[in-house]
Motif scaffolding. Sequence first.
Motif, mmCIF file in Angstrom:
data_model
loop_
_atom_site.group_PDB
_atom_site.id
_atom_site.type_symbol
_atom_site.label_atom_id
_atom_site.label_comp_id
_atom_site.label_asym_id
_atom_site.label_seq_id
_atom_site.Cartn_x
_atom_site.Cartn_y
_atom_site.Cartn_z
ATOM 1 N N ILE A 36 8.406 0.117 -4.354
ATOM 2 C CA ILE A 36 9.413 1.165 -4.464
ATOM 3 C C ILE A 36 8.869 2.317 -5.283
ATOM 4 O O ILE A 36 7.855 2.188 -5.949
ATOM 5 N N ILE A 37 9.556 3.446 -5.186
ATOM 6 C CA ILE A 37 9.286 4.542 -6.089
ATOM 7 C C ILE A 37 10.200 4.362 -7.290
ATOM 8 O O ILE A 37 11.413 4.266 -7.138
ATOM 9 N N GLY A 38 9.607 4.302 -8.500
ATOM 10 C CA GLY A 38 10.383 4.021 -9.705
ATOM 11 C C GLY A 38 11.426 5.086 -9.997
ATOM 12 O O GLY A 38 11.425 6.163 -9.421
ATOM 13 N N GLN A 39 12.303 4.787 -10.905
ATOM 14 C CA GLN A 39 13.364 5.633 -11.436
ATOM 15 C C GLN A 39 14.560 5.740 -10.497
ATOM 16 O O GLN A 39 15.685 5.563 -10.913
ATOM 17 N N ALA A 73 9.668 -6.760 -8.341
ATOM 18 C CA ALA A 73 9.718 -7.551 -9.581
ATOM 19 C C ALA A 73 9.608 -6.647 -10.794
ATOM 20 O O ALA A 73 10.335 -6.818 -11.784
ATOM 21 N N ASP A 74 8.721 -5.651 -10.720
ATOM 22 C CA ASP A 74 8.588 -4.702 -11.828
ATOM 23 C C ASP A 74 9.862 -3.896 -12.019
ATOM 24 O O ASP A 74 10.276 -3.624 -13.147
ATOM 25 N N HIS A 75 10.465 -3.500 -10.921
ATOM 26 C CA HIS A 75 11.710 -2.723 -10.979
ATOM 27 C C HIS A 75 12.815 -3.526 -11.662
ATOM 28 O O HIS A 75 13.523 -3.017 -12.538
ATOM 29 N N ASN A 76 12.966 -4.780 -11.278
ATOM 30 C CA ASN A 76 13.991 -5.626 -11.889
ATOM 31 C C ASN A 76 13.674 -5.931 -13.351
ATOM 32 O O ASN A 76 14.583 -6.071 -14.169
ATOM 33 N N LEU A 77 12.405 -6.014 -13.679
ATOM 34 C CA LEU A 77 12.025 -6.208 -15.079
ATOM 35 C C LEU A 77 12.449 -5.003 -15.914
ATOM 36 O O LEU A 77 12.889 -5.160 -17.063
ATOM 37 N N GLY A 101 5.974 -12.668 -8.464
ATOM 38 C CA GLY A 101 6.660 -12.209 -9.666
ATOM 39 C C GLY A 101 8.158 -12.346 -9.639
ATOM 40 O O GLY A 101 8.808 -12.307 -10.681
ATOM 41 N N ASP A 102 8.749 -12.506 -8.433
ATOM 42 C CA ASP A 102 10.211 -12.584 -8.341
ATOM 43 C C ASP A 102 10.769 -13.800 -9.061
ATOM 44 O O ASP A 102 11.784 -13.718 -9.755
ATOM 45 N N LEU A 103 10.133 -14.967 -8.872
ATOM 46 C CA LEU A 103 10.651 -16.198 -9.460
ATOM 47 C C LEU A 103 10.658 -16.104 -10.984
ATOM 48 O O LEU A 103 11.630 -16.498 -11.636
ATOM 49 N N GLU A 104 9.589 -15.566 -11.547
ATOM 50 C CA GLU A 104 9.506 -15.443 -13.002
ATOM 51 C C GLU A 104 10.565 -14.473 -13.531
ATOM 52 O O GLU A 104 11.193 -14.729 -14.563
ATOM 53 N N VAL A 105 10.776 -13.360 -12.821
ATOM 54 C CA VAL A 105 11.784 -12.394 -13.272
ATOM 55 C C VAL A 105 13.182 -12.994 -13.178
ATOM 56 O O VAL A 105 14.016 -12.782 -14.068
ATOM 57 N N LEU A 106 13.464 -13.768 -12.126
ATOM 58 C CA LEU A 106 14.784 -14.387 -12.006
ATOM 59 C C LEU A 106 14.996 -15.395 -13.126
ATOM 60 O O LEU A 106 16.095 -15.475 -13.707
ATOM 61 N N CYS A 107 13.977 -16.161 -13.451
ATOM 62 C CA CYS A 107 14.069 -17.110 -14.568
ATOM 63 C C CYS A 107 14.391 -16.364 -15.862
ATOM 64 O O CYS A 107 15.286 -16.752 -16.628
ATOM 65 N N LEU A 108 13.684 -15.270 -16.083
ATOM 66 C CA LEU A 108 13.922 -14.442 -17.272
ATOM 67 C C LEU A 108 15.323 -13.847 -17.248
ATOM 68 O O LEU A 108 15.990 -13.757 -18.288
ATOM 69 N N ALA A 109 15.795 -13.473 -16.060
ATOM 70 C CA ALA A 109 17.133 -12.872 -15.936
ATOM 71 C C ALA A 109 18.226 -13.861 -16.317
ATOM 72 O O ALA A 109 19.210 -13.488 -16.973
ATOM 73 N N TYR A 110 18.087 -15.120 -15.905
ATOM 74 C CA TYR A 110 19.089 -16.118 -16.292
ATOM 75 C C TYR A 110 19.088 -16.336 -17.807
ATOM 76 O O TYR A 110 20.147 -16.514 -18.417
ATOM 77 N N ALA A 111 17.899 -16.322 -18.407
ATOM 78 C CA ALA A 111 17.829 -16.446 -19.861
ATOM 79 C C ALA A 111 18.489 -15.254 -20.539
ATOM 80 O O ALA A 111 19.236 -15.399 -21.517
ATOM 81 N N GLN A 112 18.239 -14.063 -19.994
ATOM 82 C CA GLN A 112 18.836 -12.855 -20.566
ATOM 83 C C GLN A 112 20.358 -12.874 -20.417
ATOM 84 O O GLN A 112 21.092 -12.500 -21.340
ATOM 85 N N ARG A 113 20.832 -13.343 -19.265
ATOM 86 C CA ARG A 113 22.291 -13.393 -19.075
ATOM 87 C C ARG A 113 22.922 -14.431 -19.988
ATOM 88 O O ARG A 113 24.038 -14.241 -20.482
ATOM 89 N N ALA A 114 22.218 -15.534 -20.239
ATOM 90 C CA ALA A 114 22.727 -16.520 -21.191
ATOM 91 C C ALA A 114 22.884 -15.894 -22.573
ATOM 92 O O ALA A 114 23.866 -16.146 -23.282
ATOM 93 N N ARG A 115 21.922 -15.058 -22.961
ATOM 94 C CA ARG A 115 22.022 -14.374 -24.262
ATOM 95 C C ARG A 115 23.209 -13.414 -24.283
ATOM 96 O O ARG A 115 23.905 -13.294 -25.296
ATOM 97 N N CYS A 116 23.435 -12.721 -23.171
ATOM 98 C CA CYS A 116 24.595 -11.832 -23.093
ATOM 99 C C CYS A 116 25.899 -12.623 -23.188
ATOM 100 O O CYS A 116 26.841 -12.219 -23.882
ATOM 101 N N ARG A 117 25.956 -13.746 -22.501
ATOM 102 C CA ARG A 117 27.170 -14.576 -22.542
ATOM 103 C C ARG A 117 27.393 -15.135 -23.945
ATOM 104 O O ARG A 117 28.537 -15.284 -24.378
ATOM 105 N N LEU A 118 26.323 -15.454 -24.648
ATOM 106 C CA LEU A 118 26.450 -15.902 -26.033
ATOM 107 C C LEU A 118 27.103 -14.811 -26.869
ATOM 108 O O LEU A 118 28.028 -15.083 -27.646
ATOM 109 N N ALA A 119 26.628 -13.593 -26.723
ATOM 110 C CA ALA A 119 27.183 -12.482 -27.489
ATOM 111 C C ALA A 119 28.640 -12.227 -27.128
ATOM 112 O O ALA A 119 29.426 -11.797 -27.972
ATOM 113 N N GLN A 120 29.016 -12.530 -25.877
ATOM 114 C CA GLN A 120 30.391 -12.328 -25.422
ATOM 115 C C GLN A 120 31.267 -13.567 -25.609
ATOM 116 O O GLN A 120 32.425 -13.569 -25.219
#
Length: 275
Positions: A17-20, A47-51, A103-122
């Motif tokens: 993709i073209i970034g931004q 994968a970079d875009h989602n990161l 790279g997609d699988l690794e980013v999705l794994c990271l995304a679930y971890a990030q969402r867990a952190r968001c849910r903790l804060a909420q």
Amino acid sequence: SAPQVSPACPAKEPSTIIGQDGWFVADATGAAVDDERFGGWTQTTPADHNLEILCQSEQFLQAGQLQSARECVDRCCRGLETRMNGGAGPTRLGQISSQIAQGDLEVLCLAYAQRARCRLAQQEYGALVDDCKMFGSIYDDIVDGGNLDRLHKQEQKVLSMTKIAQEASFLDHITLLGAAGEIASQCRERVGNGYAPKVVLVHALKAIEGLRPLCAQIFPGLQSLRAHIHVSRAHACLELEMWEEAKTDAKAALLCDPSFAEARYMLQSAENKDW
């Protein structure tokens, strides 16, 4: 100023993709380019875009803008889930296609971890447990056949958005966080129904001890989770007329969260020996 978030990539789009602005171009190499036709914007993989979206989520999370942080990570998860399961909707355990982009699988794994952190804060502890389980399943797949080094480099890029120490990691503690969240939810339900207070005392203590290695700077909302667990223990102690122990846990809850009204109520009840 708040970062501007581009949409996550939809399913069945070209690999770059073209970034931004999220425009896709048909270049299968995925190599980064500096194209004057697009004002010098950089071409990148999905994968970079989602990161990048996860990096924006982290900026919002550390700024206390929890809803914006969640919206970013939800967008990332939706896009990756759709890419990986052929547009069949939200991913479930065992439903991820083996035909995925690098790279997609690794980013999705990271995304679930990030969402867990968001849910903790909420303070969404039940949903936090679900995201931690999804993380654990994908993490095991990455250990078996993915790129663990890539995953941890992606995590460091996310954390580089903040002032957190460079060697810090939240991925190493997500499974433990999920276990503690599950215990917290179970204890809350049990003690609320007056069921098995002695069991609550034992399990809640395990959760408290398990959370000790975690850092509140890396896990916003961690102190509130600790406070909830201490309140469940205080409640169980009151049910058993263990007044001094109830006071200890109620005070511990207030140290974690001085605004926790329920903890103050528990403390007063313990001091009055009235339940």
